[in-house]
Scaffold this motif. Structure first.
Motif, PDB file in Angstrom:
ATOM      1  N   ASP A   1      13.568  17.358   0.107  1.00 29.32           N
ATOM      2  CA  ASP A   1      12.216  16.829   0.180  1.00 29.32           C
ATOM      3  C   ASP A   1      12.332  15.304   0.294  1.00 29.32           C
ATOM      4  O   ASP A   1      12.820  14.635  -0.618  1.00 29.32           O
ATOM      5  N   PHE A   2      11.881  14.762   1.414  1.00 28.80           N
ATOM      6  CA  PHE A   2      12.083  13.340   1.671  1.00 28.80           C
ATOM      7  C   PHE A   2      11.251  12.436   0.761  1.00 28.80           C
ATOM      8  O   PHE A   2      11.518  11.249   0.671  1.00 28.80           O
ATOM      9  N   SER A   3      10.265  13.013   0.088  1.00 32.78           N
ATOM     10  CA  SER A   3       9.507  12.188  -0.857  1.00 32.78           C
ATOM     11  C   SER A   3      10.321  11.900  -2.119  1.00 32.78           C
ATOM     12  O   SER A   3       9.987  10.995  -2.878  1.00 32.78           O
ATOM     13  N   LEU A   4      11.407  12.661  -2.337  1.00 32.68           N
ATOM     14  CA  LEU A   4      12.259  12.444  -3.509  1.00 32.68           C
ATOM     15  C   LEU A   4      13.369  11.430  -3.248  1.00 32.68           C
ATOM     16  O   LEU A   4      13.958  10.908  -4.195  1.00 32.68           O
ATOM     17  N   VAL A   5      13.652  11.170  -1.994  1.00 31.56           N
ATOM     18  CA  VAL A   5      14.728  10.233  -1.655  1.00 31.56           C
ATOM     19  C   VAL A   5      14.298   8.824  -2.063  1.00 31.56           C
ATOM     20  O   VAL A   5      13.203   8.381  -1.724  1.00 31.56           O
ATOM     21  N   PRO A   6      15.150   8.112  -2.815  1.00 32.54           N
ATOM     22  CA  PRO A   6      14.773   6.744  -3.211  1.00 32.54           C
ATOM     23  C   PRO A   6      14.639   5.837  -1.996  1.00 32.54           C
ATOM     24  O   PRO A   6      15.418   5.916  -1.052  1.00 32.54           O
ATOM     25  N   ARG A   7      13.644   4.985  -2.026  1.00 33.01           N
ATOM     26  CA  ARG A   7      13.384   4.060  -0.922  1.00 33.01           C
ATOM     27  C   ARG A   7      13.817   2.660  -1.320  1.00 33.01           C
ATOM     28  O   ARG A   7      13.694   2.270  -2.469  1.00 33.01           O
ATOM     29  N   PHE A   8      14.282   1.920  -0.332  1.00 31.65           N
ATOM     30  CA  PHE A   8      14.673   0.529  -0.591  1.00 31.65           C
ATOM     31  C   PHE A   8      13.479  -0.378  -0.386  1.00 31.65           C
ATOM     32  O   PHE A   8      12.772  -0.285   0.612  1.00 31.65           O
ATOM     33  N   GLU A   9      13.262  -1.248  -1.346  1.00 36.02           N
ATOM     34  CA  GLU A   9      12.212  -2.253  -1.235  1.00 36.02           C
ATOM     35  C   GLU A   9      12.766  -3.544  -1.821  1.00 36.02           C
ATOM     36  O   GLU A   9      13.181  -3.585  -2.976  1.00 36.02           O
ATOM     37  N   GLU A  10      12.754  -4.580  -1.001  1.00 31.54           N
ATOM     38  CA  GLU A  10      13.287  -5.861  -1.470  1.00 31.54           C
ATOM     39  C   GLU A  10      12.317  -6.485  -2.460  1.00 31.54           C
ATOM     40  O   GLU A  10      11.124  -6.592  -2.210  1.00 31.54           O
TER      41      GLU A  10
END
Length: 108
Positions: free
Chosen positions: A59-68
């Motif tokens: 589930d791609f909503s669980l993948v951590p996202r990078f945010e600077e």
């Protein structure tokens, strides 16, 4: 205004954030792989992503996202306060020299 922050300090900040994100992503992939009992549990290199890892859908909503994340203005001011003081003293010195040269000028 946050996009105007440049230099070595921003690069170091960005690089540490990227390293932290890389570790978070690796831990995420490892935890998702450990949840699959059919997996061989070999975390592959980036170019071998189809070998030795779970084939369960993610589930791609669980993948951590990078945010600077940018440092606060207060922290930036603490870093540049010495430079600002030096620039202000230098400007005062130059204006004072200009004033002395103007006062001492002898127009004949």
């Amino acid at each position: 205004m946050r996009y105007l922050i440049v230099g070595v300090g921003r690069f170091k900040n960005f690089y540490t954030q990227v390293e932290r994100y890389k570790n978070q992503l690796y831990q995420f992939v490892e935890s998702r792989d450990n949840a699959d009992p059919k997996s061989v549990h070999l975390i592959p290199l980036a170019y071998q992503m189809n070998v030795g890892i779970s084939s369960m859908p993610v589930d791609f909503s669980l993948v951590p996202r990078f945010e600077e994340r940018f440092s606060a203005l207060k922290d930036n001011l603490h870093q540049i306060i010495i430079d600002l003081v030096i620039i202000m003293v230098f400007n005062l010195f130059i204006f004072y020299l200009g004033y002395l040269m103007f006062v001492r000028y002898d127009k004949r």
